[in-house]
Design an enzyme around this catalytic site. Structure first.
Site, PDB file in Angstrom:
ATOM      1  N   ASP A 141      11.216  -8.794  -0.652  1.00 36.20           N
ATOM      2  CA  ASP A 141      10.377  -7.593  -0.788  1.00 36.20           C
ATOM      3  C   ASP A 141       9.834  -7.175   0.563  1.00 36.20           C
ATOM      4  OD1 ASP A 141       7.332  -6.702  -2.627  1.00 36.20           O
ATOM      5  OD2 ASP A 141       9.129  -5.522  -2.157  1.00 36.20           O
ATOM      6  N   LYS A 144      14.329  -3.343   3.815  1.00 31.79           N
ATOM      7  CA  LYS A 144      15.644  -3.255   3.158  1.00 31.79           C
ATOM      8  C   LYS A 144      16.802  -3.753   4.036  1.00 31.79           C
ATOM      9  CE  LYS A 144      15.638   1.681   4.370  1.00 31.79           C
ATOM     10  NZ  LYS A 144      15.769   3.040   3.826  1.00 31.79           N
ATOM     11  N   ASP A 169      13.353  -6.682  -4.793  1.00 32.52           N
ATOM     12  CA  ASP A 169      12.678  -5.438  -5.144  1.00 32.52           C
ATOM     13  C   ASP A 169      13.372  -4.271  -4.436  1.00 32.52           C
ATOM     14  OD1 ASP A 169       9.358  -4.002  -4.659  1.00 32.52           O
ATOM     15  OD2 ASP A 169      10.840  -3.711  -6.245  1.00 32.52           O
ATOM     16  N   ASN A 170      13.119  -3.053  -4.905  1.00 32.48           N
ATOM     17  CA  ASN A 170      13.496  -1.818  -4.206  1.00 32.48           C
ATOM     18  C   ASN A 170      14.974  -1.615  -3.956  1.00 32.48           C
ATOM     19  OD1 ASN A 170      10.793  -2.997  -2.493  1.00 32.48           O
ATOM     20  ND2 ASN A 170      10.600  -1.066  -3.609  1.00 32.48           N
ATOM     21  N   GLU A 199       6.671   1.524  -8.467  1.00 36.72           N
ATOM     22  CA  GLU A 199       5.266   1.099  -8.643  1.00 36.72           C
ATOM     23  C   GLU A 199       4.290   2.272  -8.772  1.00 36.72           C
ATOM     24  OE1 GLU A 199       7.305  -0.302  -6.372  1.00 36.72           O
ATOM     25  OE2 GLU A 199       6.486  -0.298  -4.371  1.00 36.72           O
TER      26      GLU A 199
HETATM   27  C1  LIG Z   1       6.169   2.680   1.592  1.00 35.71           C
HETATM   28  C2  LIG Z   1       7.085   3.292   0.591  1.00 35.71           C
HETATM   29  C3  LIG Z   1       7.077   4.678   0.363  1.00 35.71           C
HETATM   30  C4  LIG Z   1       7.945   5.023  -0.667  1.00 35.71           C
HETATM   31  C5  LIG Z   1       8.150   6.352  -1.271  1.00 35.71           C
HETATM   32  O1  LIG Z   1       9.271   6.699  -1.545  1.00 35.71           O
HETATM   33  N1  LIG Z   1       7.071   7.132  -1.603  1.00 35.71           N
HETATM   34  C6  LIG Z   1       7.210   8.374  -2.337  1.00 35.71           C
HETATM   35  C7  LIG Z   1       6.329   8.314  -3.574  1.00 35.71           C
HETATM   36  N2  LIG Z   1       4.916   8.067  -3.183  1.00 35.71           N
HETATM   37  C8  LIG Z   1       4.056   8.042  -4.363  1.00 35.71           C
HETATM   38  C9  LIG Z   1       4.841   6.743  -2.518  1.00 35.71           C
HETATM   39  C10 LIG Z   1       5.682   6.772  -1.258  1.00 35.71           C
HETATM   40  S1  LIG Z   1       8.797   3.678  -1.211  1.00 35.71           S
HETATM   41  C11 LIG Z   1       7.958   2.590  -0.219  1.00 35.71           C
HETATM   42  C12 LIG Z   1       8.157   1.137  -0.310  1.00 35.71           C
HETATM   43  C13 LIG Z   1       8.031   0.531  -1.580  1.00 35.71           C
HETATM   44  C14 LIG Z   1       8.187  -0.845  -1.695  1.00 35.71           C
HETATM   45  O2  LIG Z   1       8.071  -1.501  -2.908  1.00 35.71           O
HETATM   46  C15 LIG Z   1       8.431  -1.641  -0.555  1.00 35.71           C
HETATM   47  N3  LIG Z   1       8.553  -2.988  -0.686  1.00 35.71           N
HETATM   48  C16 LIG Z   1       8.747  -3.720   0.408  1.00 35.71           C
HETATM   49  N4  LIG Z   1       8.852  -3.189   1.652  1.00 35.71           N
HETATM   50  C17 LIG Z   1       8.773  -1.855   1.861  1.00 35.71           C
HETATM   51  O3  LIG Z   1       8.887  -1.401   3.015  1.00 35.71           O
HETATM   52  C18 LIG Z   1       8.544  -1.008   0.712  1.00 35.71           C
HETATM   53  C19 LIG Z   1       8.396   0.377   0.838  1.00 35.71           C
HETATM   54 MG   LIG Z   2       8.652  -3.607  -2.795  1.00 37.18          MG
END
Ligand SMILES: Cc1cc(C(=O)N2CCN(C)CC2)sc1-c1cc(O)c2nc[nH]c(=O)c2c1
Ligand SMILES: [Mg+2]
Length: 217
Positions: A141, A144, A169-170, A199
């Protein structure tokens, strides 16, 4: 504002969560992310799958790459047996500092070790410096592009055994280019994809991948 989002989250947890109660810390963190500020925690849906994996596997030694504020570290550790432990690696010092506080707030500092270093450097020293023989559970996590680098390193270090679970995750958002292809194409793993909500966003879909190691030890 002077404070970071992670520091504001910690402040909220300290003011609203019950000290020593992991469930309260997680519920309060989810409430903060739904009512105050979004944060990249593994959250309810992904967390439920993680809970299921930990309850079924009953892992002794767990490794998490990407601690962030410690949400999934608390989520994993609250279901661990007394002698089991989690090593979680966070390269960002500000995140690691907050995570250590969250782990303490949950009363899980005896089960969780937060290491503020680069994941590759720690993986290379798990056997010699961190007294690890095998990893029962790995949670990817962090970033990527590092999923594939680190899983190959974990294999090279012969840290997996038959039945070890690698949970990522992701794999959809932000996506894990190359990792899915690698792990699904490998004869050493049996992989399952779970379509889940991103999330705290009921209108966005992400994915998590559970891979069971069946290869040579
Ligand atoms: C920081 C980030 C922004 C995202 C996005 O698309 N966004 C649009 C929608 N809005 C609401 C949020 C922002 S997705 C994401 C993300 C999410 C994880 O679970 C991660 N897990 C581990 N390491 C990561 O770098 C990581 C990044
Ligand atoms: Mg994550």
């Amino acid at each position: 504002k002077g404070t970071t989002r992670e520091q504001r989250a910690l402040k909220y947890l300290k003011e609203h969560a019950r000290q020593g109660d992991p469930d309260s810390v997680l519920e309060t963190f989810d409430e903060f992310c739904r009512t105050q500020e979004w944060a990249m925690n593994a959250a309810e849906e992904k967390g439920d799958i993680l809970d299921e994996i930990v309850r079924e596997l009953q892992p002794t030694t767990c490794l998490e790459l990407g601690t962030y504020c410690g949400y999934s570290a608390v989520r994993i550790a609250r279901n661990l047996s007394p002698s089991a432990r989690l090593i979680t690696i966070e390269v960002n010092p500000d995140y690691a500092a907050v995570a250590r506080e969250v782990v303490k707030l949950a009363g899980l500092q005896d089960k969780i070790e937060v290491i503020n270093l680069d994941s590759a450097d720690v993986i290379r020293e798990l056997k010699t410096k961190y007294d690890v023989t095998k990893l029962d559970l790995v949670f990817l996590d962090h970033w990527k592009y590092l999923y594939i680098r680190d899983i190959k390193l974990i294999e090279e270090e012969k840290l997996l055994k038959k039945g070890s679970v690698v949970f990522a995750d992701n794999v959809i958002i932000p996506g894990a280019p190359g990792y899915l292809e690698y792990i699904r194409g490998s004869k050493n793993y049996k992989s399952t994809f779970y379509s889940v909500h991103f999330e705290y966003m009921d209108d966005m879909k992400d994915g998590v991948e559970k891979s069971v190691y069946i290869g040579d030890e």
